[in-house]
Design an enzyme around this catalytic site. Structure first.
Site, PDB file in Angstrom:
ATOM      1  N   ARG A  15       0.836  -1.206   0.000  1.00  0.00           N
ATOM      2  CA  ARG A  15       0.000   0.000   0.000  1.00  0.00           C
ATOM      3  C   ARG A  15       0.877   1.264   0.000  1.00  0.00           C
ATOM      4  NH1 ARG A  15      -0.783   4.593   2.690  1.00  0.00           N
ATOM      5  NH2 ARG A  15      -0.390   3.509   4.654  1.00  0.00           N
ATOM      6  N   ASP A  16       1.573   1.491   1.108  1.00  0.00           N
ATOM      7  CA  ASP A  16       2.323   2.742   1.259  1.00  0.00           C
ATOM      8  C   ASP A  16       3.470   2.838   0.250  1.00  0.00           C
ATOM      9  OD1 ASP A  16       2.574   5.167   2.442  1.00  0.00           O
ATOM     10  OD2 ASP A  16       3.425   4.462   4.320  1.00  0.00           O
ATOM     11  N   HIS A 207       4.615   3.849  12.832  1.00  0.00           N
ATOM     12  CA  HIS A 207       4.812   3.847  11.369  1.00  0.00           C
ATOM     13  C   HIS A 207       5.787   4.985  11.046  1.00  0.00           C
ATOM     14  CE1 HIS A 207       2.880   3.674   7.165  1.00  0.00           C
ATOM     15  NE2 HIS A 207       3.459   4.857   7.142  1.00  0.00           N
ATOM     16  N   HIS A 209       8.659   6.817   8.499  1.00  0.00           N
ATOM     17  CA  HIS A 209       9.319   6.968   7.205  1.00  0.00           C
ATOM     18  C   HIS A 209      10.775   7.328   7.492  1.00  0.00           C
ATOM     19  CE1 HIS A 209       5.982   6.846   4.197  1.00  0.00           C
ATOM     20  NE2 HIS A 209       5.340   6.768   5.345  1.00  0.00           N
ATOM     21  N   CYS A 240       5.852  10.053   0.147  1.00  0.00           N
ATOM     22  CA  CYS A 240       4.682  10.725   0.704  1.00  0.00           C
ATOM     23  C   CYS A 240       4.381  11.891  -0.227  1.00  0.00           C
ATOM     24  CB  CYS A 240       4.967  11.202   2.122  1.00  0.00           C
ATOM     25  SG  CYS A 240       3.546  11.978   2.888  1.00  0.00           S
ATOM     26  N   ASN A 249       8.903   3.819   4.002  1.00  0.00           N
ATOM     27  CA  ASN A 249       8.942   3.393   5.397  1.00  0.00           C
ATOM     28  C   ASN A 249      10.297   2.795   5.723  1.00  0.00           C
ATOM     29  OD1 ASN A 249       5.949   2.759   4.356  1.00  0.00           O
ATOM     30  ND2 ASN A 249       5.972   3.474   6.459  1.00  0.00           N
TER      31      ASN A 249
END
Ligand code: ZN
Length: 305
Positions: A15-16, A207, A209, A240, A249
């Site tokens: 996802r991210d 979470h 980054h 992002c 991440n």
């Protein structure tokens, strides 16, 4: 050092990570990665998001991916949702856990949706009600609690107030998401210690980054504060959209390697985790930033002697 015996990594690369890539993977490719993740021992996987397909085309096939998963009882497959439509899609395709997200930045939230973060969370009530009525679990995320490009530092009382808004809805799993990559270790330790003390009923997920190289240091600070759930991304894939120069991440294999060397159990097979990152590199046709991908494991050095 005060460290946990065991931590759980939640793999969010599908996802991210993938949502920031110009190359869009097929349903088959995503399912291939998913199967490899389960085989490597991951028990929590963020499969995708139910964003509007025009806004985030990389996630347009999340429904199809969910339909194709051979779901294991001991693995949690979650997805990010933004609104009621997202929850409806989740229910339809067999997703059993949804994650909501709100920005901790009042200025960001007011500019975007003309509501405070607390008002935004209260508005999620219809999403939570629909999810729960259909037996789905709900998780809540707070992005930029450690700092935002709008306010710089966010006061811990502001974060507590958002946590209370989630608790009012009955959401007790909360993820603190440093999307802007501004967190520093002593701040992570202090905030996590304070939040854990104030809200003992909450299951916390961190979470981070790695935008400024502090991701793994922040994870360690979180562990020191007693947090044992962390999001990470294969190869460090991601970014992002509204943070210039943001990276992905913290790298999954790098954390697994660190934990293996430190005697902290993750339940994840490091070699399999590395081969997942290599597979993603092949599918995307690009190199990923992970340290272990480039340098190899500590134990590789011994074999070459
Ligand atoms: Zn993120």
């Amino acid at each position: 050092m005060k460290l946990p015996e065991k931590i759980t990594l939640c793999e969010v690369g599908l996802r991210d990570g993938l949502q920031n890539e110009s190359k869009i993977l097929t349903v088959e490719e995503k399912v291939e990665i998913l199967n490899m993740l389960v085989d490597a021992g991951f028990k929590v996987i963020e499969v995708g998001s139910f964003a509007h397909p025009k806004a985030v085309p990389q996630m347009a096939t999340t429904d199809e991916v969910f339909k194709r998963i051979d779901m294991k009882d001991d693995v949690e497959y979650r997805a990010l949702v933004f609104n009621l439509k997202g929850v409806e899609r989740a229910v339809k395709c067999g997703c059993r856990k949804v994650k909501l997200n709100v920005s901790a930045s009042k200025a960001h939230n007011l500019a975007n949706v003309n509501m405070t973060p607390e008002e935004s969370v209260a508005k999620f009530k219809d999403c939570v009600d629909l999810a729960k009525a259909n037996g789905l679990e709900v998780s809540g995320s707070i992005s930029m609690p450690f700092g935002s490009p709008w306010e710089y530092k966010i006061p811990v009382d502001d974060v507590k107030s958002i946590v209370n808004a989630y608790l009012t809805l009955g959401v007790k799993e909360i993820s603190l998401s440093d999307a802007s990559g501004m967190a520093v270790p002593n701040q992570v330790y202090d905030m996590c210690t304070e939040l854990k003390r104030t809200f003992p009923e909450v299951k916390w997920i961190l979470h981070f980054h790695d935008t400024r190289g502090l991701g793994i240091a922040n994870i360690l600070a979180g562990m020191q504060a007693g947090i044992t759930w962390f999001d990470s991304s294969f190869g460090g894939l991601g970014g992002c959209p509204f943070v210039p120069g943001a990276t992905g991440n913290v790298v999954t294999e790098d954390i697994v390697h660190m934990c293996d060397e430190m005697g902290i159990e993750t339940g994840i097979d490091l070699d399999k985790s590395i081969s997942i990152a290599r597979t993603v590199e092949r599918l995307l046709g690009k190199k990923l930033p992970g340290y272990i991908l480039r340098a190899g494991k500590n134990s590789d050095l011994l074999k070459n002697k």
